[in-house]
Design an enzyme around this catalytic site. Structure first.
Site, short mmCIF file in Angstrom:
data_model
loop_
_atom_site.label_atom_id
_atom_site.label_comp_id
_atom_site.label_asym_id
_atom_site.label_seq_id
_atom_site.Cartn_x
_atom_site.Cartn_y
_atom_site.Cartn_z
CB SER A 38 -0.81 0.02 1.22
OG SER A 38 -1.61 -1.10 1.19
N1 SAH Z 1 -0.34 -4.94 4.19
C1 SAH Z 1 0.53 -5.06 3.09
C2 SAH Z 1 -0.24 -4.84 1.81
C3 SAH Z 1 -1.34 -5.77 1.52
S1 SAH Z 1 -1.93 -6.12 -0.38
C4 SAH Z 1 1.95 -4.61 2.98
O1 SAH Z 1 2.05 -3.78 3.95
O2 SAH Z 1 2.64 -4.95 2.27
C5 SAH Z 1 -3.36 -7.16 0.38
C6 SAH Z 1 -2.92 -8.27 0.93
O3 SAH Z 1 -3.70 -9.05 1.25
C7 SAH Z 1 -2.13 -9.36 -0.33
O4 SAH Z 1 -0.88 -9.86 0.22
C8 SAH Z 1 -3.07 -10.66 -0.57
O5 SAH Z 1 -2.61 -11.66 -0.88
C9 SAH Z 1 -3.72 -10.73 0.58
N2 SAH Z 1 -5.22 -11.08 1.03
C10 SAH Z 1 -6.06 -11.19 0.27
N3 SAH Z 1 -7.18 -11.84 0.79
C11 SAH Z 1 -6.72 -12.32 1.71
C12 SAH Z 1 -7.38 -13.16 2.91
N4 SAH Z 1 -8.74 -13.74 2.85
N5 SAH Z 1 -6.44 -13.46 3.82
C13 SAH Z 1 -5.33 -13.15 4.16
N6 SAH Z 1 -4.77 -12.22 3.11
C14 SAH Z 1 -5.46 -11.96 2.11
#
Ligand code: SAH
Length: 217
Positions: free
Chosen positions: A65
């Site tokens: 993000s």
């Molecule tokens: N917080 C992260 C950015 C996240 S992008 C950072 O600091 O880099 C969103 C993430 O959520 C992705 O890696 C995706 O694979 C994950 N994601 C999507 N659905 C999910 C779920 N049901 N449970 C856990 N992770 C999930």
């Protein structure tokens, strides 16, 4: 593991000033962003851009993000030292490390096994002691509940009921809710066992929250 140099620290100070101008006020959050070496969460090709206020690819079709979004969500969460925090969507591990600057009790779940493995190795190399899990975070982590704070870093079609149930009374959930294009940030407070209050805030664009209580893919 690359170094964190004087130059990187200077770039972080500039980023912190930019976030301040954009409206982030919480000094503990700004200090955390000024401390965590964001470039170490990037693949080599994107490292020179790590201190721009932008989202970037982290592989597997996912993104880290934008710093403003990380600061905005962290500010809303109002984490106090010692609180138990659950993050859904570990991704690169950057947001997780920002949370670790505010409390020692950080749990984070990632759905994608490739990202999970890579990020678990990264956080171990950085000596950041988060509790990392691989699985469907839309269901939370019932075995470790209740949590004081829950942060979702992927866009959800609705408020996942399992996450609401895993909040301590007085605790809060910060989650982007909307369609697959845009979402609004929502902050939910568990006022009592049965009552929840909700604030609907700014618009954002996140990758989708998958899984049973997400987009169910
Ligand atoms: N917080 C992260 C950015 C996240 S992008 C950072 O600091 O880099 C969103 C993430 O959520 C992705 O890696 C995706 O694979 C994950 N994601 C999507 N659905 C999910 C779920 N049901 N449970 C856990 N992770 C999930």
């Amino acid at each position: 593991m690359q170094a964190d140099t004087y130059r990187h620290r200077g770039l972080r100070r500039t980023l912190v000033e930019e976030l301040r101008r954009k409206g982030i006020r919480d000094e503990r959050v700004l200090t955390a962003i000024g401390t965590v070496p964001r470039h170490l969460f990037f693949e080599a090709a994107f490292q020179p851009h790590a201190y721009q206020d932008k989202a970037f690819p982290i592989g597997e079709g996912q993104t880290i993000s934008q710093p403003y979004t990380v600061a905005y969500q962290t500010e809303l969460l109002q984490v106090r030292p010692g609180e138990r925090v659950l993050e859904i969507g570990t991704g690169s591990g950057y947001q997780c490390c920002v949370l670790l600057e505010l409390t020692t009790q950080v749990f984070s779940i990632e759905y994608n096994p490739v990202l999970f493995e890579r990020t678990a190795r990264r956080l171990a190399a950085l000596h950041r002691p988060a509790h990392l899990f691989c699985g469907d975070g839309s269901l939370g982590l019932p075995q470790h509940a209740p949590f004081d704070k829950i942060l979702v870093t992927a866009g959800s079609p609705a408020l996942p009921r399992p996450l609401l149930r895993q909040l301590r009374v007085g605790g809060s959930l910060v989650i982007p809710v909307g369609d697959e294009q845009t979402q609004r940030m929502v902050r939910v407070v568990r006022e009592s066992e049965e009552e929840f209050s909700r604030q609907v805030l700014e618009e954002f664009r996140f990758v989708p929250l998958l899984g049973q209580a997400g987009w169910n893919k």
